[in-house]
Scaffold this motif. Structure first.
Motif, PDB file in Angstrom:
ATOM      1  N   ASN A  87      98.811   4.251 108.395  1.00 55.34           N
ATOM      2  CA  ASN A  87      98.755   3.975 106.950  1.00 55.34           C
ATOM      3  C   ASN A  87      97.396   4.188 106.299  1.00 55.34           C
ATOM      4  OD1 ASN A  87     101.294   3.162 107.644  1.00 55.34           O
ATOM      5  ND2 ASN A  87     101.221   1.178 106.632  1.00 55.34           N
ATOM      6  N   SER A 138     101.639   5.945 112.243  1.00 49.80           N
ATOM      7  CA  SER A 138     102.525   6.426 111.161  1.00 49.80           C
ATOM      8  C   SER A 138     102.206   7.903 110.950  1.00 49.80           C
ATOM      9  CB  SER A 138     102.306   5.634 109.867  1.00 49.80           C
ATOM     10  OG  SER A 138     100.965   5.780 109.406  1.00 49.80           O
ATOM     11  N   ASN A 182     103.022   9.620 107.466  1.00 50.15           N
ATOM     12  CA  ASN A 182     102.808   8.839 106.254  1.00 50.15           C
ATOM     13  C   ASN A 182     101.644   9.435 105.464  1.00 50.15           C
ATOM     14  OD1 ASN A 182     102.497   6.855 104.321  1.00 50.15           O
ATOM     15  ND2 ASN A 182     102.568   5.151 105.763  1.00 50.15           N
ATOM     16  N   MET A 205     107.365   6.633 101.879  1.00 51.08           N
ATOM     17  CA  MET A 205     106.568   7.093 103.016  1.00 51.08           C
ATOM     18  C   MET A 205     107.131   8.372 103.628  1.00 51.08           C
ATOM     19  SD  MET A 205     105.694   3.572 105.032  1.00 51.08           S
ATOM     20  CE  MET A 205     104.857   2.209 104.209  1.00 51.08           C
TER      21      MET A 205
END
Length: 371
Positions: A178, A229, A232, A274
């Motif tokens: 993130n 992630s 993302n 996302m």
């Protein structure tokens, strides 16, 4: 026999009751000093039937602490607050790992006493965060970290992990997702260094692996997880080849025999903000990582069961469903309807929309029973 969401599982040092895990979610209820309160302890204890609770992101260092109301774990008072949480969850028979973060370039100057945010390279994040007056404020260009500052950050993660375990939590998850500091080192869109921490995938993974090794040395591999992630794009983070970057990192983590790897990656058709249209990396991570894999990202009960049945994960982490359904495990197991959360109270502070969601009625009322 098919493995289900409700079957027990061994994760690192622990035997857990089921595979329905609670994902980390910032809730902004720890006040200006980042000290978890009795209400925070109640919130987590209400959800202790999850196979594993992974807490909201918790700051390891003042310079990486910039989300209003989010907790920390770098002071004695914060550690004492987290002991309340751990004791409350354990009293209900649950297990809880603390997610550790350093926000890196996503910290407002105001939040860190006028200092510049720290990052692998001086590249500003996109978007904004609310300042102390609630006004959305654009991110400034961060300071490129020196090697000495990188080493300080590694030590901060290790010290925070020790504090978390000393407070009674069962382990920690490193927030390498993130856009935050570890993620920013991994991805070439935010890491344009020319020293041993930049350039090649091996060099960009160095900070992550140094943090992992320092934390493992402090508390043991069976108490450590990592969250990625890979696709993302939050705050404008990017990588030119996320599959190559994250599969390399996953293979290195496999060698360390951690408790788990946690992958946040919504399906392309999930409607999640996302999901940015990139091919999913999770299948490649499944092949690269020899260990327990947790999937997270806009999954419902059926999706989660399918992921476990087909070997794409050993456990599934649910986020927003746990906000409005503290007894989510029981609701899923009994096929009961889910309550809907109120997004206006996700970060609002106070008890409303936090500890006031009721459990479902799992047993018939006595006045409805015919004897």
């Amino acid at each position: 026999m098919t493995t289900t969401l409700f079957d027990p599982i061994k994760l690192g040092d622990y035997h857990l009751n089921n595979r329905v895990f609670m994902a980390p979610m910032t809730r902004a209820r720890s006040g200006p000093t980042g000290v978890p309160t009795d209400t925070v302890a109640t919130y987590y204890a209400q959800r202790a039937s999850a196979g594993l609770i992974i807490t909201e992101a918790t700051a390891v260092d003042p310079r990486g602490d910039g989300w209003p109301g989010a907790p920390g774990i770098y002071t004695d008072a914060q550690q004492s607050g987290w002991k309340l949480v751990a004791d409350a969850v354990h009293a209900k028979g649950g297990h809880i790992f603390m997610q550790l973060w350093h926000m890196g370039r996503a910290v407002l100057t105001e939040s860190i006493g006028g200092q510049r945010a720290l990052a692998p390279s001086p590249i500003a994040a996109e978007g904004a965060l609310p300042n102390s007056q609630g006004v959305p404020t654009a991110f400034e260009t961060p300071e490129e970290m020196s090697v000495a500052q990188i080493k300080d950050a590694v030590r901060a993660f290790a010290t925070a992990a020790r504090r978390a375990v000393d407070a009674g939590l069962d382990g920690i998850e490193l927030h390498a997702a993130n856009n935050f500091l570890i993620d920013a080192f991994l991805r070439d869109g935010t890491n344009q260094r020319r020293d041993e921490y930049g350039g090649s995938i091996e060099n960009r993974s160095r900070f992550l692996l140094e943090v992992v090794d320092a934390v493992v040395a402090e508390i043991g591999a069976g108490k450590v997880g990592v969250r990625f992630s890979p696709t993302n794009a939050v705050f404008g983070i990017s990588d030119t080849n996320p599959e190559a970057t994250f599969t390399y990192a996953a293979r290195q983590l496999s060698k360390r025999k951690l408790a788990y790897l946690h992958v946040l990656e919504p399906a392309l058709d999930s409607g999640s903000s996302m999901s940015v249209g990139l091919p999913q990396v999770a299948p490649a991570l499944r092949a690269a990582y020899d260990g327990l894999l947790i999937l997270n990202g806009s999954l419902n009960k059926s999706d989660g069961q399918d992921a476990i049945s087909n070997g794409r994960a050993e456990a599934v982490a649910y986020g927003i469903p746990f906000i409005a359904n503290p007894d989510l495990v029981e609701r899923y197991q009994s096929d009961l309807a889910l309550s809907e959360p109120n997004p206006d109270t996700f970060y609002s502070g106070g008890s409303k929309g936090y500890v006031d969601y009721p459990n479902a009625v799992l047993e018939p009322a006595w006045d409805k029973i015919t004897v």
